[in-house]
Design a protein around this motif. Structure first.
Motif, PDB file in Angstrom:
ATOM      1  N   LEU A 145       0.644  -1.204   0.085  1.00 50.21           N
ATOM      2  CA  LEU A 145      -0.141  -0.239   0.078  1.00 50.21           C
ATOM      3  C   LEU A 145       1.318   1.708  -0.515  1.00 50.21           C
ATOM      4  N   LYS A 146       1.616   1.408   0.626  1.00 48.14           N
ATOM      5  CA  LYS A 146       2.435   2.142   0.866  1.00 48.14           C
ATOM      6  C   LYS A 146       3.803   2.812   0.326  1.00 48.14           C
ATOM      7  N   ARG A 147       3.857   1.673  -0.730  1.00 50.43           N
ATOM      8  CA  ARG A 147       4.629   2.173  -1.922  1.00 50.43           C
ATOM      9  C   ARG A 147       4.170   1.819  -3.273  1.00 50.43           C
ATOM     10  N   TYR A 148       3.363   0.990  -4.053  1.00 48.04           N
ATOM     11  CA  TYR A 148       3.170   1.465  -4.832  1.00 48.04           C
ATOM     12  C   TYR A 148       1.979   0.998  -4.730  1.00 48.04           C
ATOM     13  N   ILE A 149       0.848   1.507  -4.533  1.00 48.00           N
ATOM     14  CA  ILE A 149      -0.745   1.644  -4.236  1.00 48.00           C
ATOM     15  C   ILE A 149      -1.528   2.676  -3.889  1.00 48.00           C
ATOM     16  N   LEU A 150      -1.028   3.374  -3.139  1.00 44.63           N
ATOM     17  CA  LEU A 150      -1.236   4.419  -1.921  1.00 44.63           C
ATOM     18  C   LEU A 150      -1.112   5.563  -2.808  1.00 44.63           C
ATOM     19  N   PRO A 151      -1.234   6.558  -3.188  1.00 45.66           N
ATOM     20  CA  PRO A 151       0.338   7.719  -3.602  1.00 45.66           C
ATOM     21  C   PRO A 151      -0.716   8.909  -2.029  1.00 45.66           C
ATOM     22  N   ARG A 152       0.564  10.046  -2.031  1.00 43.17           N
ATOM     23  CA  ARG A 152       0.607  11.058  -1.455  1.00 43.17           C
ATOM     24  C   ARG A 152      -0.156  12.538  -2.125  1.00 43.17           C
ATOM     25  N   PRO A 153      -0.295  12.667  -2.629  1.00 41.62           N
ATOM     26  CA  PRO A 153      -0.820  14.276  -3.549  1.00 41.62           C
ATOM     27  C   PRO A 153      -0.117  15.201  -2.333  1.00 41.62           C
ATOM     28  N   GLU A 154       0.953  16.254  -3.353  1.00 44.16           N
ATOM     29  CA  GLU A 154       1.731  17.671  -2.436  1.00 44.16           C
ATOM     30  C   GLU A 154      -0.270  18.650  -2.860  1.00 44.16           C
ATOM     31  N   LEU A 155      -0.533  18.555  -2.043  1.00 44.55           N
ATOM     32  CA  LEU A 155      -1.729  19.686  -1.993  1.00 44.55           C
ATOM     33  C   LEU A 155      -1.536  21.118  -0.989  1.00 44.55           C
ATOM     34  N   VAL A 156      -0.277  20.430  -0.006  1.00 36.66           N
ATOM     35  CA  VAL A 156      -0.389  21.856   0.941  1.00 36.66           C
ATOM     36  C   VAL A 156       0.752  22.099   0.024  1.00 36.66           C
ATOM     37  N   PRO A 157       1.666  23.397   0.607  1.00 35.55           N
ATOM     38  CA  PRO A 157       2.978  23.546   0.743  1.00 35.55           C
ATOM     39  C   PRO A 157       3.962  23.132   1.875  1.00 35.55           C
ATOM     40  N   VAL A 158       4.734  22.462   1.332  1.00 32.55           N
ATOM     41  CA  VAL A 158       5.405  21.784   2.732  1.00 32.55           C
ATOM     42  C   VAL A 158       7.240  21.162   1.573  1.00 32.55           C
ATOM     43  N   SER A 159       8.018  20.956   2.418  1.00 35.63           N
ATOM     44  CA  SER A 159       9.261  20.885   2.298  1.00 35.63           C
ATOM     45  C   SER A 159       9.715  19.473   3.401  1.00 35.63           C
ATOM     46  N   GLY A 160      11.195  18.846   2.450  1.00 36.93           N
ATOM     47  CA  GLY A 160      11.925  18.001   2.772  1.00 36.93           C
ATOM     48  C   GLY A 160      10.990  16.879   3.214  1.00 36.93           C
ATOM     49  N   SER A 161      11.346  16.177   4.373  1.00 38.00           N
ATOM     50  CA  SER A 161      10.255  14.775   4.535  1.00 38.00           C
ATOM     51  C   SER A 161       9.209  14.385   4.858  1.00 38.00           C
ATOM     52  N   PHE A 162       8.293  15.815   4.591  1.00 34.53           N
ATOM     53  CA  PHE A 162       6.885  15.690   5.064  1.00 34.53           C
ATOM     54  C   PHE A 162       6.452  15.167   3.513  1.00 34.53           C
ATOM     55  N   THR A 163       6.846  15.119   2.218  1.00 32.42           N
ATOM     56  CA  THR A 163       5.960  14.917   1.160  1.00 32.42           C
ATOM     57  C   THR A 163       6.200  13.455   1.188  1.00 32.42           C
ATOM     58  N   GLU A 164       6.767  12.628   1.873  1.00 27.17           N
ATOM     59  CA  GLU A 164       7.312  11.115   1.472  1.00 27.17           C
ATOM     60  C   GLU A 164       5.751  10.957   1.641  1.00 27.17           C
ATOM     61  N   ASN A 165       5.249   9.637   0.602  1.00 23.64           N
ATOM     62  CA  ASN A 165       4.374   8.810   1.158  1.00 23.64           C
ATOM     63  C   ASN A 165       5.010   8.127   2.716  1.00 23.64           C
ATOM     64  N   SER A 166       3.785   7.792   3.742  1.00 23.16           N
ATOM     65  CA  SER A 166       4.190   6.596   4.749  1.00 23.16           C
ATOM     66  C   SER A 166       2.666   5.809   4.523  1.00 23.16           C
ATOM     67  N   PHE A 167       1.699   6.566   5.056  1.00 26.09           N
ATOM     68  CA  PHE A 167       0.935   5.614   4.937  1.00 26.09           C
ATOM     69  C   PHE A 167       0.362   3.977   4.320  1.00 26.09           C
ATOM     70  N   PRO A 168       0.458   3.125   4.914  1.00 20.48           N
ATOM     71  CA  PRO A 168       0.119   2.698   6.315  1.00 20.48           C
ATOM     72  C   PRO A 168       2.040   3.064   7.009  1.00 20.48           C
TER      73      PRO A 168
END
Length: 322
Positions: A145-168
């Protein structure tokens, strides 16, 4: 005269025999009635509860992902909680990193072997396999789920590790699936003790991932739901194999553990709700609000992990693997 005595004796014997037959028949009827009553009171075990929980966990996991990851409001809230974690003291941060550092490939392998060994020592190879499958399946599902299926779009201005997908969260999934697997393999009489020892640790790992800024709140909740779904799937398989039976012995000490953990779960949920509601009326970039949101996420994480553990425990009420 001898003939008369013989005739009276025969009649007496026949009367005794008839009385014995009627008494035996009455006892047989009573025994049959008792057996029927016991059979009626011991209702058959059905897997409906676990199917329902599995479906609910899947729907809830999808809902958490959509609300927290796929909306700007959800991303802003969780990023605020991670910024608030910067205010955590050095000792608390070190404690979180040490606890998370103990979860390695080696420790996961050892935990898996121990769980399998307990099942085999109970002469239940199917149970051992099901419990091990919960732990291994948790990582397969979570990493997929974390690596291949569930993306994390950039909906708010952030930088660094906050942009990485980590769910679950992989770490939370490990802790929660190990807890579920231990619950499955231990004998019924020590189930309460096992849960008392593992619930606090598993919930703490999820909360520590937020403190150490390794994961967001939604990551820990998603991992809780993955563990619940896999635990229910294992229960369904064990039911299909005819491995489940009802038990009547319910120690009072176990009830004390359930009551205490339920009160803690409700308290954490209420605290998290109060803090989140208060922060919603202010700017999320205020340091005070960032700290409040962090505390809120921490409380929500604990309540979610404890709540999932209690729900899974409830689904096995009066049932063991036999």
């Amino acid at each position: 005269m001898a003939f008369g005595r013989t005739e009276r004796c025969s009649c007496h014997n026949r009367n005794n025999m008839q009385r014995n037959i009627r008494a035996f028949s009455s006892r047989s009827d009573a025994t049959a009635a008792t057996t029927s009553t016991v059979a009626t009171s011991a209702s058959p075990i059905t897997p409906r509860r676990w199917w329902a929980l599995l479906i609910c966990a899947t729907i809830a996991g999808a809902g958490v992902y959509l609300l927290a990851v796929q909306t700007a409001v959800g991303q802003a809230f969780e990023n605020t909680a991670l910024r608030g974690a910067d205010q955590v003291g050095a000792s608390a941060m070190d404690q979180a990193n040490i606890a998370l550092g103990h979860i390695t490939v080696w420790s996961l392998g050892i935990a898996t072997l121990v769980v399998g060994a307990i099942g085999l020592l109970r002469r239940q190879p199917a149970l051992a396999l099901a419990a091990v499958a919960v732990i291994v399946g948790g990582q397969v599902v979570t990493q997929s789920l974390k690596r291949y299926i569930l993306p994390r779009p950039e909906l708010v201005p952030v930088s660094g590790s906050f942009t990485e997908n980590s769910f679950p969260s992989g770490h939370t999934t490990i802790a929660m699936t190990v807890m579920v697997a231990i619950f499955l393999v231990v004998p019924y009489r020590v189930r309460g003790l096992a849960m008392m020892l593992t619930m606090g640790w598993a919930a703490g790992i999820g909360a520590y991932t937020i403190t150490a800024k390794w994961h967001r709140l939604s990551d820990t909740v998603g991992a809780d739901l993955v563990a619940l779904a896999l635990g229910c799937a294992a229960a369904v398989v064990l039911h299909h194999l005819g491995k489940l039976k009802r038990v009547e012995d319910r120690p009072k000490a176990r009830l004390v553990v359930v009551v205490v953990m339920t009160l803690l779960t409700i308290s954490a949920l209420v605290l998290g709700t109060i803090l989140a509601s208060a922060a919603a009326t202010y700017s999320l970039h205020d340091p005070v609000i960032e700290w409040d949101v962090y505390l809120s996420a921490h409380a929500f994480s604990l309540s979610a992990s404890w709540g999932v553990a209690l729900i899974f425990w409830w689904s096995w009420r009066g049932i063991e693997v036999g």
